[in-house]
Design a protein around this motif. Structure first.
Motif, PDB file in Angstrom:
ATOM      1  N   ASP A 161       0.836  -1.200   0.000  1.00  0.00           N
ATOM      2  CA  ASP A 161       0.000   0.000   0.000  1.00  0.00           C
ATOM      3  C   ASP A 161       0.871   1.251   0.000  1.00  0.00           C
ATOM      4  OD1 ASP A 161       0.933   0.044   2.635  1.00  0.00           O
ATOM      5  OD2 ASP A 161      -0.883  -0.862   3.434  1.00  0.00           O
ATOM      6  N   SER A 162       0.375   2.334   0.605  1.00  0.00           N
ATOM      7  CA  SER A 162       1.093   3.618   0.558  1.00  0.00           C
ATOM      8  C   SER A 162       2.469   3.557   1.202  1.00  0.00           C
ATOM      9  CB  SER A 162       0.260   4.707   1.232  1.00  0.00           C
ATOM     10  OG  SER A 162       0.012   4.376   2.598  1.00  0.00           O
ATOM     11  N   PHE A 163       2.632   2.708   2.206  1.00  0.00           N
ATOM     12  CA  PHE A 163       3.922   2.544   2.867  1.00  0.00           C
ATOM     13  C   PHE A 163       4.992   2.148   1.858  1.00  0.00           C
ATOM     14  CE2 PHE A 163       6.711  -0.752   4.841  1.00  0.00           C
ATOM     15  CZ  PHE A 163       7.474   0.082   5.645  1.00  0.00           C
TER      16      PHE A 163
ATOM     17  N   VAL B   8      -0.023   0.418  -4.181  1.00  0.00           N
ATOM     18  CA  VAL B   8      -0.929   1.537  -4.415  1.00  0.00           C
ATOM     19  C   VAL B   8      -1.526   1.970  -3.071  1.00  0.00           C
ATOM     20  CG1 VAL B   8      -3.078   2.285  -5.529  1.00  0.00           C
ATOM     21  CG2 VAL B   8      -1.488   0.790  -6.755  1.00  0.00           C
ATOM     22  N   ARG B   9      -1.520   3.247  -2.834  1.00  0.00           N
ATOM     23  CA  ARG B   9      -2.029   3.824  -1.588  1.00  0.00           C
ATOM     24  C   ARG B   9      -3.469   3.385  -1.296  1.00  0.00           C
ATOM     25  NH1 ARG B   9      -1.521   9.552  -4.471  1.00  0.00           N
ATOM     26  NH2 ARG B   9       0.094   8.274  -5.433  1.00  0.00           N
ATOM     27  N   GLY B  10      -3.774   3.234  -0.003  1.00  0.00           N
ATOM     28  CA  GLY B  10      -5.138   2.966   0.425  1.00  0.00           C
ATOM     29  C   GLY B  10      -5.617   1.542   0.279  1.00  0.00           C
ATOM     30  N   LYS B  11      -4.808   0.645  -0.276  1.00  0.00           N
ATOM     31  CA  LYS B  11      -5.287  -0.695  -0.563  1.00  0.00           C
ATOM     32  C   LYS B  11      -5.393  -1.557   0.696  1.00  0.00           C
ATOM     33  CE  LYS B  11      -5.850   0.016  -4.888  1.00  0.00           C
ATOM     34  NZ  LYS B  11      -7.235   0.145  -5.413  1.00  0.00           N
TER      35      LYS B  11
ATOM     36  N   ASP C  69       0.328  14.706   7.425  1.00  0.00           N
ATOM     37  CA  ASP C  69      -0.868  13.875   7.631  1.00  0.00           C
ATOM     38  C   ASP C  69      -0.698  12.915   8.802  1.00  0.00           C
ATOM     39  OD1 ASP C  69       0.801  11.880   6.685  1.00  0.00           O
ATOM     40  OD2 ASP C  69      -0.380  11.464   4.896  1.00  0.00           O
ATOM     41  N   ARG C  70       0.529  12.782   9.335  1.00  0.00           N
ATOM     42  CA  ARG C  70       0.864  12.015  10.528  1.00  0.00           C
ATOM     43  C   ARG C  70       0.797  10.505  10.337  1.00  0.00           C
ATOM     44  NH1 ARG C  70      -2.032  15.617  15.382  1.00  0.00           N
ATOM     45  NH2 ARG C  70      -1.120  17.617  14.747  1.00  0.00           N
ATOM     46  N   ILE C  71       0.533  10.027   9.135  1.00  0.00           N
ATOM     47  CA  ILE C  71       0.482   8.584   8.916  1.00  0.00           C
ATOM     48  C   ILE C  71       1.419   8.123   7.806  1.00  0.00           C
ATOM     49  CG2 ILE C  71      -1.858   8.288   9.813  1.00  0.00           C
ATOM     50  CD1 ILE C  71      -2.861   8.248   6.943  1.00  0.00           C
ATOM     51  N   HIS C  72       2.073   9.048   7.123  1.00  0.00           N
ATOM     52  CA  HIS C  72       3.046   8.684   6.102  1.00  0.00           C
ATOM     53  C   HIS C  72       4.396   9.311   6.445  1.00  0.00           C
ATOM     54  CE1 HIS C  72      -0.767   8.220   3.693  1.00  0.00           C
ATOM     55  NE2 HIS C  72      -0.184   7.041   3.587  1.00  0.00           N
ATOM     56  N   MET C  73       5.451   8.594   6.184  1.00  0.00           N
ATOM     57  CA  MET C  73       6.775   9.018   6.607  1.00  0.00           C
ATOM     58  C   MET C  73       7.386  10.067   5.682  1.00  0.00           C
ATOM     59  SD  MET C  73       8.574   5.453   7.806  1.00  0.00           S
ATOM     60  CE  MET C  73       8.228   4.672   6.228  1.00  0.00           C
TER      61      MET C  73
END
Length: 261
Positions: A19-21, A59-62, A178-182
């Motif tokens: 995912d987005s990570f 892909v982000r959000g998956k 956003d505090r959830i992505h590095m």
């Protein structure tokens, strides 16, 4: 962290799934394409093996089921020397998350990728609660998934990178607004952790904390919280209520194995 004894042969093909990570949010070098830890790992491996071909299907959000449905077969058909798999946090953040179902989907992915690749790397997900106490509402589910990842690694012979215990990531400066992505620094440390787990000598101490931060101005945290609420939390809630995802319509940034320049 479980580290490979020795990688048998050079890594000439690398595919990243997730995912987005893994896509690399929010490591933006300024060209409109997110970079992230997987890209950094690929560059380091390409310096060792110039013929390295790399694909990033994340892909982000998956959710875990979407990762299995959209990315798994493509990755397996590439028969990579190295594969990475990260997912499950998007599931854990949803109140309706069925952890048993997520773990079943995860095991299916692990089984397929471990058979298709020479080395499979997985992650014990980051502990958000030290930095965001409100994350405790979903951390229990994330911890269950982490424990299952350990079981799968043992069962299928995968490598596990333990980000859950990496206290340097508790620093807010490792994280985007956003505090959830590095930020790039966070991704840089994850990349180094992966490389060390693969048996490579680290180029810096990725476990070390950042230097002390300057004392914030009065009211700075309150203002930051309000901005985060308006810019990120409320849109996230709206997407949950409407059944939408940040990844709707998004495509993988590297859908095919291509050489790393």
């Amino acid at each position: 962290m479980r580290v490979t004894d020795e990688i048998s042969g050079p890594v000439r093909t690398f595919v990243a799934v997730g995912d987005s990570f893994t896509e690399g949010l929010a490591d933006d070098p300024g060209d409109g394409v997110y970079r992230g830890w997987a890209d950094l790992v690929a560059r380091r491996l390409a310096a060792i093996e110039p013929e390295l071909a790399y694909a990033n299907l994340a892909v982000r959000g998956k959710l875990m089921g979407q990762i299995a449905a959209d990315q798994l077969d493509i990755a397996a058909n590439m028969r990579p020397d190295l594969a990475t798999l990260a997912g499950g946090l998007n599931d854990a953040m949803r109140p309706s998350c069925d952890v048993d179902a997520v773990c079943a989907q995860l095991e299916h992915c692990v089984q397929v990728l471990s058979e298709a690749s020479r080395t499979l790397v997985m992650f014990r997900a980051i502990d958000f609660t030290k930095r965001m106490p409100s994350a405790k509402r979903f951390q229990t589910k994330a911890n269950q998934i982490n424990a299952f990842i350990d079981q799968m690694a043992e069962k299928y012979g995968a490598v596990v990178v333990d980000l859950h215990s990496l206290r340097a990531l508790d620093d807010p400066r490792m994280w985007a607004s956003d505090r959830i992505h590095m930020t790039h620094e966070g991704h840089r440390r994850v990349a180094e952790a992966v490389l060390e787990a693969l048996g490579h000598q680290p180029t810096f101490d990725w476990r070390a904390p950042l230097p002390p931060a300057p004392k914030p101005l009065p009211g700075a945290k309150t203002l930051s919280d309000l901005r985060w609420l308006v810019a990120f939390l409320l849109p996230w809630i709206k997407r949950r209520l409407t059944g939408k995802s940040s990844g709707d319509g998004a495509l993988p940034k590297r859908p095919e194995l291509t050489r790393v320049v």
